[in-house]
Design an enzyme around this catalytic site. Sequence first.
Site, PDB file in Angstrom:
ATOM      1  N   GLY A 180      -1.607   8.723  15.339  1.00 25.61           N
ATOM      2  CA  GLY A 180      -0.387   9.119  14.119  1.00 25.61           C
ATOM      3  C   GLY A 180       0.897   9.057  14.973  1.00 25.61           C
TER       4      GLY A 180
ATOM      5  N   LYS B 193      -9.271   3.362  18.086  1.00 24.09           N
ATOM      6  CA  LYS B 193      -8.146   3.510  18.637  1.00 24.09           C
ATOM      7  C   LYS B 193      -8.364   3.430  20.027  1.00 24.09           C
ATOM      8  CE  LYS B 193      -7.204   7.207  15.236  1.00 24.09           C
ATOM      9  NZ  LYS B 193      -7.392   8.489  14.831  1.00 24.09           N
TER      10      LYS B 193
ATOM     11  N   VAL C  76      -2.559   4.422  16.333  1.00 28.20           N
ATOM     12  CA  VAL C  76      -3.229   5.297  17.252  1.00 28.20           C
ATOM     13  C   VAL C  76      -2.399   6.539  17.493  1.00 28.20           C
ATOM     14  CG1 VAL C  76      -4.030   5.760  19.902  1.00 28.20           C
ATOM     15  CG2 VAL C  76      -4.131   3.312  18.844  1.00 28.20           C
TER      16      VAL C  76
ATOM     17  N   THR D 219       4.308   6.433   0.893  1.00 27.48           N
ATOM     18  CA  THR D 219       5.149   6.832   0.148  1.00 27.48           C
ATOM     19  C   THR D 219       6.193   7.794   1.260  1.00 27.48           C
ATOM     20  OG1 THR D 219       3.978   7.408  -1.590  1.00 27.48           O
ATOM     21  CG2 THR D 219       5.701   8.758  -1.478  1.00 27.48           C
TER      22      THR D 219
ATOM     23  N   GLY E 200       1.006  -1.251  -0.054  1.00 26.87           N
ATOM     24  CA  GLY E 200      -0.012  -0.065   0.011  1.00 26.87           C
ATOM     25  C   GLY E 200       1.088   1.236   0.013  1.00 26.87           C
TER      26      GLY E 200
ATOM     27  N   THR F 219      -0.126   7.859   0.729  1.00 26.62           N
ATOM     28  CA  THR F 219       0.376   8.773   1.126  1.00 26.62           C
ATOM     29  C   THR F 219       1.426   8.325   2.253  1.00 26.62           C
ATOM     30  OG1 THR F 219      -1.744  10.200   0.632  1.00 26.62           O
ATOM     31  CG2 THR F 219      -0.255  11.090   2.506  1.00 26.62           C
ATOM     32  N   VAL F 220       1.080   7.652   3.005  1.00 23.46           N
ATOM     33  CA  VAL F 220       1.523   7.084   4.307  1.00 23.46           C
ATOM     34  C   VAL F 220       2.803   6.417   3.785  1.00 23.46           C
ATOM     35  CG1 VAL F 220       1.820   5.841   6.495  1.00 23.46           C
ATOM     36  CG2 VAL F 220      -0.070   7.406   5.838  1.00 23.46           C
TER      37      VAL F 220
END
Lengths: 420, 420
Positions: free
Chosen positions: B127, B198, B125, B14, B8, B11-12
């Site tokens: 970020g 979370k 949880v 990358t 995957g 955004t994250v």
Amino acid sequence: MLKVGIIGVGTVGTSVAEILRDNADVISARAGVDIVVKSGVVKNLNKDRGLDISITDNVDDILNDDEIDIVVELMGGVEEAFEVVKRALGAGKAVVTANKALLAYHRYELQDIAKDIAFEYEAAVAGGIPIITALRDGLSANHIESIMGIMNGTCNYMMTEMTNNGVSYDAILKESQELGYAEADPTFDVGGFDAAHKLLILASIAYGIDAKPEDILIEGIDNVRSEDIAFAKEFGYAIKLLGIAKKDGNEVELRVHAALISQDEMIAKIDGVMNGISVVGDKVGETLYYGAGAGGDATASAVVANIIDIARSGKSTPMLGFDKPMEGSQLVLKPTANIESKYYLRINVSDKTGVLARITKIFEEHNISVETMLQRKSTDTSANLLISTHIAKESDIQSMIDEIEGLEFVNARPVMIRIV
Amino acid sequence: MLKVGIIGVGTVGTSVAEILRDNADVISARAGVDIVVKSGVVKNLNKDRGLDISITDNVDDILNDDEIDIVVELMGGVEEAFEVVKRALGAGKAVVTANKALLAYHRYELQDIAKDIAFEYEAAVAGGIPIITALRDGLSANHIESIMGIMNGTCNYMMTEMTNNGVSYDAILKESQELGYAEADPTFDVGGFDAAHKLLILASIAYGIDAKPEDILIEGIDNVRSEDIAFAKEFGYAIKLLGIAKKDGNEVELRVHAALISQDEMIAKIDGVMNGISVVGDKVGETLYYGAGAGGDATASAVVANIIDIARSGKSTPMLGFDKPMEGSQLVLKPTANIESKYYLRINVSDKTGVLARITKIFEEHNISVETMLQRKSTDTSANLLISTHIAKESDIQSMIDEIEGLEFVNARPVMIRIV
């Protein structure tokens, strides 16, 4: 079962033993093993601490006890503790300490000695706040851009009371001593030295920087007076004792001093005896950690967390996050004289004509640009000039202060507080 | 050298690859080993992500690649991700995920499967805030008394804007969608479900409690209107979407809902898209963790921290802190109906005589004690009754609301917000 020996069963040591006893249910479940305190070293064998552990006044009884796996060093001081810890590590025992002074002076030697054995020190910085874990493990993906923190609860309590309740510096110092927040000789706290020890530990984890207290800028809150608090409030600032580590190119500046900080910043909102540390990483942005920075139970919470970690994983991480000095990084300590900041100055002058003109001319000659200037009556014949500057260099400010102090109409050395 | 495969690369993903490339200097120094991304799984092979890694659209290329040591799961979703993660663990690869939904449903099965191999989830949880590390390792000596947190930045941004700038709920929701803070279907955020995922993860670490989203009280901010914000401000409260876990005897209550909280609390001071989580331990007292709860780089900072941890120590800690369920602790989930709180109610009524008397009588009949009551004009013919109560039981409040809703002069189902 893991067995612990505690060297120094005072307030924190007693709390460590109590937590290992009272919270044994969660601790053994989390550690995967039972953890018990076998013995403790005390000075006074006759005092009852309400603990069911064997007591000795001879440190050898713990260091030579083959049954003890983990030594908790809570004796305080630097050189004697260093010898004891070295002996414990040499005997193959893991060590947990809350001793920030020991680390401020000997952390890299200890990291070398403890290459293959656990040496942990979560409680040495900000008491119960797990800031070592957060910085060393939680933020390890980041270049750390800055650390800025309230690392001394005594000073924060005093600043908060002066701000919220209009108490004078002398009155709140006296009260803090009566409450047990400040020592009879308060210099270690109010002079910024306690915070500096903590800052040096964090700077090693963030930057791999080896520095000693003598190498860095350390000032306290002992110059802050009600007039300064009033100025700060009027312009939207709080005054806090801050420990600051900041990367600037390949230089790292380390400094402890009272500071005016915008009331909008999270750090400015931390009041009373609480501690709070803001860490800015290049990827994560700002994170902040808040909690009790002192007290037996809070400090012992961090000591016991280290013990549990050792039970879980033995030695896993280099003690300071990476080797000394951080190889290939080229980071060096910035000379104090080159630190840049905005400044606030309080100058007590005789109330005569021409004074303002002379002062402003001196600012100009030192290339220091004034942002705001207030004149407030002090006595019938004197006034306080309260001045904030734009960004200036530490050496320029210091030489200007020296010059201003020598003027015939200036009644005392100007008081300077940095603005962050 | 450790090799990473990313499933995957959005955004994250990358950001994870960028951090491992851009911060390789500190990362290899801290990890003690070089860490590189070998390959990534994407849906669209033609999109240029500016990364020098091999790209595939077949997950088998990573799962069957013997050179890959660590799989980063960022595909999202529950069941498909669960299958992929199980296969990775089965192939002996450590796994790092940011997938909170996966953990909300399958964390205990994953802990069983990952008994001897690292499975980490710091990014799931809050970020970039290292709250998993802090709670699981830093506070491990404590019985956790409560966790209370702002765990959803979208909701906090909306509440902050409504409070500070007087924006309406509908206007700020639209703006949040335009800014990309909220999805086209915002239910997952504003309905409280994201925060609930979370909270369930944190509750496992703190209490060893196995619960699923269906088992707990989940409400959102979708009922909060400007009138409520005005009432809150008038009485010294902020309104926040909170995730709350609280131990009460041998019961643990878990709930997510909008809440009025005193402006003096640190949690109330956290504004905008930021997250903040307060944890109270029986020994350490209150600690608080603040930072960016979302965003590619902040989330990736946590993912990479987990990768570094695995490089340093392999498997050290049980994934959720202790086994499922926490043996011997007897902690059980408190039934929602038994949760106690203070409550705020907004009741829109036709403006007729006798209305107040009827309403107050119904409060009395349900044993609910009123703390403050305000009547505010709503339209020419209707009024809002704004009422705060003393401590009451959830089941009593709910049955009272049902009764009030049925009254002929009540224009809509009363809005209820809990006060903490």
